[in-house]
Design an enzyme around this catalytic site. Structure first.
Site, PDB file in Angstrom:
ATOM      1  N   LYS A  56       0.883  -1.140   0.079  1.00  0.00           N
ATOM      2  CA  LYS A  56       0.067  -0.041   0.088  1.00  0.00           C
ATOM      3  C   LYS A  56       0.972   1.363  -0.199  1.00  0.00           C
ATOM      4  CE  LYS A  56      -4.103  -1.892   2.245  1.00  0.00           C
ATOM      5  NZ  LYS A  56      -4.391  -2.507   3.743  1.00  0.00           N
ATOM      6  N   GLN A  99      -4.605  -1.289   9.936  1.00  0.00           N
ATOM      7  CA  GLN A  99      -4.325  -2.545   8.992  1.00  0.00           C
ATOM      8  C   GLN A  99      -5.006  -3.458   9.935  1.00  0.00           C
ATOM      9  OE1 GLN A  99      -2.889  -3.030   6.104  1.00  0.00           O
ATOM     10  NE2 GLN A  99      -3.654  -5.068   6.121  1.00  0.00           N
ATOM     11  N   ASP A 122     -11.427   3.706   5.086  1.00  0.00           N
ATOM     12  CA  ASP A 122     -12.026   2.248   5.046  1.00  0.00           C
ATOM     13  C   ASP A 122     -13.612   2.319   5.158  1.00  0.00           C
ATOM     14  OD1 ASP A 122     -10.433   0.345   4.490  1.00  0.00           O
ATOM     15  OD2 ASP A 122     -10.009  -0.342   6.620  1.00  0.00           O
TER      16      ASP A 122
END
Ligand code: NAD
Length: 307
Positions: A56, A99, A122
């Site tokens: 990422k 994460q 997210d």
């Protein structure tokens, strides 16, 4: 997207589709007065998490997104919360990404809830979950950019479905189609269900307590499997010419002890019957990361006045 010579279905090439999305993201970040800034929080030293985070960070950098990582030990829950409160207040930070999954010792919900809903790339903060479920029309949301972020895997799934529909049915509309989702998690199943309803699909959500799974999957024009059960879906369980989206991702050792990513859907046999199918790996996964970067960009676009 390519037509596999040994199979009937179109293979949805997630890497290529994600690459196209990433190209657009890169163009848009270059138009901002400053690069979007993403902070990733890692807890513990899980090797897979480190691998995902590194990819990422690398992708973000290549798209003109400034990305940094903070790492904490498994016994530092309060320190993580303190850092998140600090980042919430830091005007230079656009997006905060823990994460997942977090170690079992962590209260995952508490941590997600502590992130400012405006920096929740997210889309898992309860405020953003509620906004998605209260939305009456998807176009309203997407046309104005990110007034709130939508969970990234669900966005990736919808994007793949639209490409598959266009290729196989010459339309991007899901209206009236039977969509069956296997899995009802907060991360994948539920937000995907919300998007399918916004697209006017006729929706069935199956889960571990569903009786006679096949009686549902057999009716699916579009089947999305997000159970994490390798081989759960075989060719007898699917409808002819259906679109199959395999979200499942499990690492299994082959006969040589080498670990390989495996999906929920038996690809070889199902691709002979379906009209379009995602491979594992290289299907939904790359889309999830591309949509994450797009969410970060959209948040930064909304916050662009913040220097
Ligand atoms: P989860 O464990 O939170 O949820 C799994 C869901 O599947 C549950 O709702 C459960 O009821 C259902 N389920 C489990 N076994 C079932 C069965 N035999 N029959 C019917 N339903 C069953 O998992 P999750 O976070 O939603 O992830 C699901 C899978 O998707 C995992 O393999 C995960 O690794 C993968 N995943 C992939 C991506 C990606 O980008 N490729 C992103 C997120 C998750």
């Amino acid at each position: 997207m390519s037509l596999n010579s040994s199979s009937k279905a179109f293979i949805l090439d997630g890497k290529q589709i994600a690459s196209d999305l990433n190209t657009n993201t890169k163009k848009s970040t270059s138009l901002l007065s400053r690069p979007p800034k993403l902070v990733i929080i890692q807890v513990g030293g899980n090797e897979d998490s480190s691998k995902y985070i590194n990819s990422k960070l690398k992708l973000a950098e290549s798209l003109g997104i400034e990305a940094i990582k903070y790492t904490f030990d498994e016994d530092q829950e309060l320190k993580v919360l303190e850092k998140i409160y600090e980042l919430n207040e830091d005007k230079s930070v656009d997006a905060i990404l823990p994460q997942l999954p977090l170690p079992a010792s962590f209260d995952e919900k508490r941590l997600i809830n502590s992130i400012s809903s405006e920096k929740d790339c997210d889309g898992l903060h309860p405020v953003n979950v509620a906004k998605l479920n209260l939305l009456s029309k998807l176009e309203d949301h997407l046309s104005v950019g990110a007034d709130f972020p939508i969970p990234v895997t669900a966005r990736g799934i919808l994007h793949l479905i639209k490409i598959a529909l266009e290729k196989t049915r010459n339309t991007k509309s899901l209206e009236g189609l039977n969509v069956v989702i296997v899995g009802r998690s907060e991360l994948v199943g539920k937000p995907t269900a919300a998007l399918m309803l916004l697209e006017n699909a006729t929706l069935t959500v199956c889960h571990s307590k569903t009786k006679d799974l096949q009686s549902h999957t057999k009716n699916a024009d579009i089947l999305i499997s997000a159970a994490g059960c390798p081989g759960l879906i075989n060719s007898k369980m699917i409808k002819s010419d259906s679109i199959l989206i395999d979200v499942g991702l499990t690492y299994l050792a082959d006969t040589n002890g080498v670990y390989k990513a495996v999906g929920d859907i038996l690809f070889e046999e199902c691709s002979l019957i379906a009209s379009a199918i995602t491979p594992v790996p290289g299907g939904v996964g790359p889309l999830t990361v591309a949509m994450l970067m797009d969410n970060v960009l959209k948040i930064a676009e909304v916050r662009k006045e913040v220097k």
